[in-house]
Enzyme design. Structure first.
Site, mmCIF file in Angstrom:
data_model
loop_
_atom_site.group_PDB
_atom_site.id
_atom_site.type_symbol
_atom_site.label_atom_id
_atom_site.label_comp_id
_atom_site.label_asym_id
_atom_site.label_seq_id
_atom_site.Cartn_x
_atom_site.Cartn_y
_atom_site.Cartn_z
ATOM 1 C CG ASP A 26 6.934 -44.795 -11.381
ATOM 2 O OD1 ASP A 26 7.068 -43.650 -10.927
ATOM 3 O OD2 ASP A 26 7.084 -45.091 -12.584
ATOM 4 C CD GLU A 44 3.633 -40.900 -9.730
ATOM 5 O OE1 GLU A 44 3.773 -41.867 -10.489
ATOM 6 O OE2 GLU A 44 3.963 -39.751 -10.052
HETATM 7 C C1 QV4 Z 1 11.527 -37.751 -24.206
HETATM 8 C C2 QV4 Z 1 10.291 -37.045 -24.737
HETATM 9 C C3 QV4 Z 1 9.264 -38.065 -25.181
HETATM 10 C C4 QV4 Z 1 9.866 -38.967 -26.209
HETATM 11 C C5 QV4 Z 1 11.073 -39.669 -25.603
HETATM 12 C C6 QV4 Z 1 11.741 -40.548 -26.633
HETATM 13 O O1 QV4 Z 1 9.745 -36.246 -23.674
HETATM 14 O O2 QV4 Z 1 8.116 -37.395 -25.694
HETATM 15 O O3 QV4 Z 1 8.918 -39.925 -26.648
HETATM 16 O O4 QV4 Z 1 12.038 -38.696 -25.123
HETATM 17 O O5 QV4 Z 1 12.547 -41.485 -25.920
HETATM 18 C C7 QV4 Z 1 12.901 -38.852 -19.240
HETATM 19 C C8 QV4 Z 1 13.069 -37.509 -19.923
HETATM 20 C C9 QV4 Z 1 12.027 -37.354 -21.019
HETATM 21 C C10 QV4 Z 1 12.210 -38.488 -22.039
HETATM 22 C C11 QV4 Z 1 12.108 -39.826 -21.292
HETATM 23 C C12 QV4 Z 1 12.544 -40.967 -22.201
HETATM 24 O O6 QV4 Z 1 12.873 -36.489 -18.949
HETATM 25 O O7 QV4 Z 1 12.227 -36.102 -21.691
HETATM 26 O O8 QV4 Z 1 11.145 -38.427 -23.005
HETATM 27 O O9 QV4 Z 1 12.995 -39.888 -20.171
HETATM 28 O O10 QV4 Z 1 11.417 -41.566 -22.697
HETATM 29 C C13 QV4 Z 1 10.832 -39.493 -14.460
HETATM 30 C C14 QV4 Z 1 11.040 -38.075 -14.984
HETATM 31 C C15 QV4 Z 1 10.837 -37.990 -16.483
HETATM 32 C C16 QV4 Z 1 11.738 -39.014 -17.154
HETATM 33 C C17 QV4 Z 1 11.293 -40.414 -16.649
HETATM 34 C C18 QV4 Z 1 12.056 -41.540 -17.317
HETATM 35 O O11 QV4 Z 1 10.090 -37.214 -14.348
HETATM 36 O O12 QV4 Z 1 11.210 -36.694 -16.914
HETATM 37 O O13 QV4 Z 1 11.610 -38.935 -18.588
HETATM 38 O O14 QV4 Z 1 11.557 -40.466 -15.233
HETATM 39 O O15 QV4 Z 1 13.433 -41.379 -17.148
HETATM 40 C C19 QV4 Z 1 3.108 -37.836 -15.081
HETATM 41 C C20 QV4 Z 1 2.838 -39.279 -14.643
HETATM 42 C C21 QV4 Z 1 3.536 -39.607 -13.344
HETATM 43 C C22 QV4 Z 1 5.021 -39.278 -13.445
HETATM 44 C C23 QV4 Z 1 5.156 -37.785 -13.793
HETATM 45 C C24 QV4 Z 1 6.610 -37.358 -13.922
HETATM 46 O O16 QV4 Z 1 1.427 -39.473 -14.488
HETATM 47 O O17 QV4 Z 1 3.384 -41.002 -13.057
HETATM 48 O O18 QV4 Z 1 4.504 -37.524 -15.035
HETATM 49 N N1 QV4 Z 1 5.710 -39.599 -12.189
HETATM 50 C C25 QV4 Z 1 6.406 -40.878 -12.090
HETATM 51 C C26 QV4 Z 1 7.732 -40.741 -11.355
HETATM 52 C C27 QV4 Z 1 8.709 -39.925 -12.217
HETATM 53 C C28 QV4 Z 1 9.062 -40.725 -13.458
HETATM 54 C C29 QV4 Z 1 7.936 -41.503 -13.968
HETATM 55 C C30 QV4 Z 1 6.710 -41.538 -13.378
HETATM 56 C C31 QV4 Z 1 8.239 -42.435 -15.089
HETATM 57 O O19 QV4 Z 1 7.518 -40.092 -10.125
HETATM 58 O O20 QV4 Z 1 9.903 -39.608 -11.500
HETATM 59 O O21 QV4 Z 1 9.468 -39.800 -14.507
HETATM 60 O O22 QV4 Z 1 8.687 -43.619 -14.450
HETATM 61 O O23 QV4 Z 1 2.410 -36.960 -14.265
#
Ligand code: QV4
Ligand code: CA
Length: 511
Positions: free
Chosen positions: A212, A248
């Site tokens: 990831d 990824e």
């Molecule tokens: C929020 C604010 C931040 C702030 C934070 C404070 O956005 O700016 O600093 O609060 O704590 C969730 C919430 C998000 C929140 C965060 C907590 O949606 O609003 O931040 O938690 O920090 C998944 C979801 C995200 C989720 C994350 C963790 O998609 O929405 O965030 O899990 O729960 C990029 C990357 C790529 C990524 C993609 C989504 O390059 O690698 O974005 N894809 C992978 C996974 C994806 C996962 C993550 C990465 C993180 O496929 O499912 O994100 O592990 O393109």
């Protein structure tokens, strides 16, 4: 001797790109948010009999429990520890799943969330899937253990501490992705701790990993922990088998970080594939299926043997990550089946089929405000996957991998494995056809008028069952029959209003 040495070097070099599917199977399925006990059952009753080579499972390590919003699917991307302990099940259930799936020749690939721990904003406490205490504020994760020394805070140069600009490669790697506490992967302690977690999974029989957020780790740091990984268990895999690695990395162009930066570590997700195919099948921006004649590297995708391909994934099927509005999903069923059928028929890449749960999509100003909704559950307990009399799934599970058109195209890909892309035909618009050597042939009609033409299939003479409109069962076709002459020619007629406006035939569907 010299040849043997060369071959063994080549084999080792090929190793981390090799999914180790047991009988030449050519696809895996992402059973997103499924419970381990249900995955074990599905391996035995469905995936093995239908030629699926493996399963990508949701992150098995302990994650934060988020109650606002109520148990979002994405809480599993906020690790608290590497204990095998989540809503999908505990370590015993995970071990049982891996054994039962391996025993029927279906591999398990784990979604490894190792770039970070939980969000910076999460409150300290024991709100975690295994009850472990953690304190994000002090960077304290005693159940690993990780402490303040093990995070990138000092290294990140942005004022927020989060990634602010994807054109700055240092920020992308050393700052927090959406506030997620970023691990200091240059430290040997962190690399070894991550490797210990992955090796624990390998010891249970896991065949490889989706890494990831790979874009957010330096390729060299990843190589450092990947090189610490043991060979796969010889209970199921040949001596010396290296874990299959797919990273990824969302690279749609336009950023300094490229998929190719990661080729040395393993395969890489090719996000251009689903974004472009969705645009073509939707006929947006003047795109047409006739342009798919040079699909693959011809469309500036990465080399086929480095690519992990898919039509949609768990992020972009709900607007997370990149790829945009063109992505086709189960919500667009008719077009989706065509896209997945095309992906599975074409030789490019190693293919992954998505298997989703339904959620109450609700758009406000073009955004799905329910994109966070987690898996079907009873007061937080993930619901079992029930199987209906017609072999579809109940309880809110979509089970795209069980749709006849998709299941049969997974089999088509296995039957055609190793065969070249041949006999391309198109009408200059959205009616196209192509074969896979002398083993398979497929025809699409995505125009607004009927297709009616005779084509060179490359197949031996005989009567074939169309595996899209039906099956071959007891030596008769439940759907359309296609007659191939001794010259390989066959007549195809596809209405533009057909339920599924495409026909696929192959040697295992021949009467
Ligand atoms: C929020 C604010 C931040 C702030 C934070 C404070 O956005 O700016 O600093 O609060 O704590 C969730 C919430 C998000 C929140 C965060 C907590 O949606 O609003 O931040 O938690 O920090 C998944 C979801 C995200 C989720 C994350 C963790 O998609 O929405 O965030 O899990 O729960 C990029 C990357 C790529 C990524 C993609 C989504 O390059 O690698 O974005 N894809 C992978 C996974 C994806 C996962 C993550 C990465 C993180 O496929 O499912 O994100 O592990 O393109
Ligand atoms: Ca990072």
């Amino acid at each position: 001797m010299r040849l043997f040495l060369l071959l063994s070097i080549l084999w080792v070099c090929w190793a981390q790109y090799n999914p180790h599917t047991r009988n030449g199977q050519t696809s895996i399925v992402h059973l997103f948010e499924w419970r381990w006990d249900d995955i074990a059952l599905e391996c035995e009753r469905y995936l093995a009999p239908n030629g699926y080579g493996g399963v990508q499972v949701s992150p098995p390590n302990e994650n934060v429990v988020i109650n606002n919003p109520s148990r979002p699917w994405w809480e599993r991307y906020q690790p608290i520890s590497y204990k095998i302990c989540t809503r999908s099940g505990n370590e015993d259930a995970f071990k049982d799943m891996v054994k039962r799936c391996n025993d029927v020749g279906v591999n398990i690939y784990v979604d490894a969330v190792v770039n970070h721990m939980c969000g910076n904003g999460v409150s300290a406490g024991t709100s975690s899937t295994c009850g472990s205490y953690f304190n994000p504020g002090t960077r304290d994760f005693p159940a690993v253990p990780y402490s303040g020394w093990d995070f990138n805070d000092g290294k990140c140069k942005t004022s927020s501490g989060d990634i602010e600009n994807y054109n700055d490669v240092n920020q992308v790697r050393d700052c927090r992705l959406s506030g997620l506490l970023d691990l200091a992967m240059e430290k040997d302690y962190v690399r070894s701790t991550v490797a210990d977690y992955l090796n624990h999974l390998i010891s249970m029989g896991v065949a490889g990993f989706r890494i990831d957020a790979s874009k957010h780790m330096w390729p060299g740091d990843m190589k450092a922990f990947l090189d610490k990984l043991n060979n796969l268990s010889t209970n199921w895999f040949p001596e010396g088998s290296r874990p299959f690695i797919f990273q990824e990395v969302i690279d749609l162009g336009g950023e300094p970080i490229k998929s190719s930066d990661y080729f040395g570590n393993g395969r890489v997700t090719e996000f251009k594939f689903g974004a472009k195919l969705g645009t073509v099948i939707r006929k947006w921006n003047g795109e047409k299926m006739a342009y798919l004649k040079n699909w693959g590297e011809g469309w500036s995708f990465m080399p086929s043997e480095r690519a992990l391909v898919f039509v949609d994934n768990h992020d972009n099927q709900r607007g997370h990550g990149d790829g945009g509005a063109s992505i086709l999903t189960f919500w667009d069923a008719r077009l989706y089946k065509m896209a997945v059928g095309f992906m599975l028929a074409h030789p490019y890449g190693f293919t992954r089929v998505m298997s989703s749960f339904r959620w109450p999509r609700y758009f406000e100003n073009g955004k799905d405000v329910n994109d966070w909704v987690g898996p079907p559950n009873d007061n937080g307990v993930i619901k079992r996957v029930t199987i209906n009399a017609d072999t579809t799934c109940g309880n809110g599970w979509v089970c795209e991998h069980r749709w006849r058109q998709i299941r049969n195209m997974v089999i088509f890909r296995n039957v055609a494995n190793g065969q070249n892309f041949t006999n391309w035909w198109d009408n200059g618009s959205n009616q196209v056809a192509f074969g896979r050597g002398n083993r398979g042939f497929i025809v699409f009609n995505n125009d607004d008028w009927a297709l009616s033409t005779t084509l060179q299939t490359g197949l031996p003479a005989g009567t074939y069952c169309d595996v899209i409109s039906g099956d071959k069962s007891d030596n008769h076709c439940t759907g359309i029959e296609i007659y191939v002459g001794s010259d390989g020619l066959a007549y195809f007629s596809i209405s533009n209003t057909a339920e599924d406006p495409f026909i696929a035939i192959h040697m295992d569907a021949k009467l």
